[in-house]
Design a protein around this motif. Structure first.
Motif, PDB file in Angstrom:
ATOM      1  N   GLU A 178     -36.905 -30.995 -23.115  1.00  0.00           N
ATOM      2  CA  GLU A 178     -36.724 -30.783 -21.675  1.00  0.00           C
ATOM      3  C   GLU A 178     -35.704 -29.682 -21.414  1.00  0.00           C
ATOM      4  O   GLU A 178     -35.848 -28.894 -20.482  1.00  0.00           O
ATOM      5  CB  GLU A 178     -36.289 -32.077 -20.986  1.00  0.00           C
ATOM      6  N   GLN A 224     -37.376 -26.406 -21.879  1.00  0.00           N
ATOM      7  CA  GLN A 224     -38.193 -26.096 -20.705  1.00  0.00           C
ATOM      8  C   GLN A 224     -37.316 -25.598 -19.558  1.00  0.00           C
ATOM      9  O   GLN A 224     -37.696 -24.667 -18.845  1.00  0.00           O
ATOM     10  CB  GLN A 224     -38.984 -27.324 -20.268  1.00  0.00           C
ATOM     11  N   THR A 225     -36.151 -26.211 -19.382  1.00  0.00           N
ATOM     12  CA  THR A 225     -35.223 -25.778 -18.337  1.00  0.00           C
ATOM     13  C   THR A 225     -34.721 -24.376 -18.639  1.00  0.00           C
ATOM     14  O   THR A 225     -34.649 -23.520 -17.757  1.00  0.00           O
ATOM     15  CB  THR A 225     -34.043 -26.760 -18.222  1.00  0.00           C
ATOM     16  N   ASN A 241     -36.216 -22.100 -20.231  1.00  0.00           N
ATOM     17  CA  ASN A 241     -37.322 -21.164 -20.079  1.00  0.00           C
ATOM     18  C   ASN A 241     -37.897 -21.152 -18.654  1.00  0.00           C
ATOM     19  O   ASN A 241     -38.962 -20.595 -18.426  1.00  0.00           O
ATOM     20  CB  ASN A 241     -38.423 -21.488 -21.089  1.00  0.00           C
ATOM     21  N   CYS A 242     -37.216 -21.812 -17.707  1.00  0.00           N
ATOM     22  CA  CYS A 242     -37.602 -21.865 -16.289  1.00  0.00           C
ATOM     23  C   CYS A 242     -38.947 -22.547 -16.062  1.00  0.00           C
ATOM     24  O   CYS A 242     -39.672 -22.239 -15.119  1.00  0.00           O
ATOM     25  CB  CYS A 242     -37.621 -20.475 -15.667  1.00  0.00           C
ATOM     26  N   GLU A 243     -39.302 -23.480 -16.924  1.00  0.00           N
ATOM     27  CA  GLU A 243     -40.540 -24.242 -16.759  1.00  0.00           C
ATOM     28  C   GLU A 243     -40.270 -25.593 -16.109  1.00  0.00           C
ATOM     29  O   GLU A 243     -41.207 -26.260 -15.681  1.00  0.00           O
ATOM     30  CB  GLU A 243     -41.202 -24.457 -18.124  1.00  0.00           C
ATOM     31  N   ARG A 244     -39.014 -26.002 -16.053  1.00  0.00           N
ATOM     32  CA  ARG A 244     -38.632 -27.306 -15.505  1.00  0.00           C
ATOM     33  C   ARG A 244     -37.340 -27.134 -14.723  1.00  0.00           C
ATOM     34  O   ARG A 244     -36.285 -26.922 -15.306  1.00  0.00           O
ATOM     35  CB  ARG A 244     -38.429 -28.294 -16.646  1.00  0.00           C
ATOM     36  N   THR A 303     -32.117 -21.021 -12.281  1.00  0.00           N
ATOM     37  CA  THR A 303     -33.391 -20.644 -12.889  1.00  0.00           C
ATOM     38  C   THR A 303     -33.303 -19.162 -13.211  1.00  0.00           C
ATOM     39  O   THR A 303     -33.263 -18.317 -12.319  1.00  0.00           O
ATOM     40  CB  THR A 303     -34.585 -20.924 -11.949  1.00  0.00           C
ATOM     41  N   LYS A 342     -34.672 -16.371 -16.212  1.00  0.00           N
ATOM     42  CA  LYS A 342     -35.506 -16.108 -17.402  1.00  0.00           C
ATOM     43  C   LYS A 342     -34.651 -15.573 -18.533  1.00  0.00           C
ATOM     44  O   LYS A 342     -33.827 -14.688 -18.336  1.00  0.00           O
ATOM     45  CB  LYS A 342     -36.600 -15.088 -17.090  1.00  0.00           C
TER      46      LYS A 342
END
Length: 102
Positions: free
Chosen positions: A82, A85-86, A88-91, A98, A100
């Motif tokens: 998780e 994902q955070t 990588n700005c996916e979550r 946020t 990249k």
């Protein structure tokens, strides 16, 4: 957004970034502080622990405390899926910018 909150959210993302780049995706808190210092950003022990606790509450890292002496312990942070994902700005996670990765 308050300037202090913006700095906190940027610092928390930077913790995720350091963990993502680390071998095994884990670092102890002293190493994370030294990485901040090497990058020209000062953070004290209490501030970093508050950031790590925030990231742990949101499932981005797991924290393991190793007792060294009765009053001293080593805190190791490990990046979770998780957290990746955070990073990588996916979550989205409240209190983490946020941004990249490069």
């Amino acid at each position: 957004m308050i300037f202090r909150d913006k700095l906190s959210s940027e610092r928390r993302w930077r913790v995720l970034d350091y963990l993502e780049m680390a071998p095994g995706h884990s670092l102890n808190d002293d190493m994370i502080r030294s990485l901040f210092r090497d990058g020209g950003v000062y953070t004290d022990v209490d501030t970093l622990r508050a950031d790590l606790d925030h990231l742990e509450r949101h499932g981005c890292v797991t924290l393991t405390r190793y007792r060294l002496r009765p009053t001293r312990y080593l805190l190791v942070a490990e990046l979770t899926a998780e957290g990746q994902q955070t990073w990588n700005c996916e979550r989205p996670v409240p209190g983490v910018v946020t941004k990249k990765p490069l």
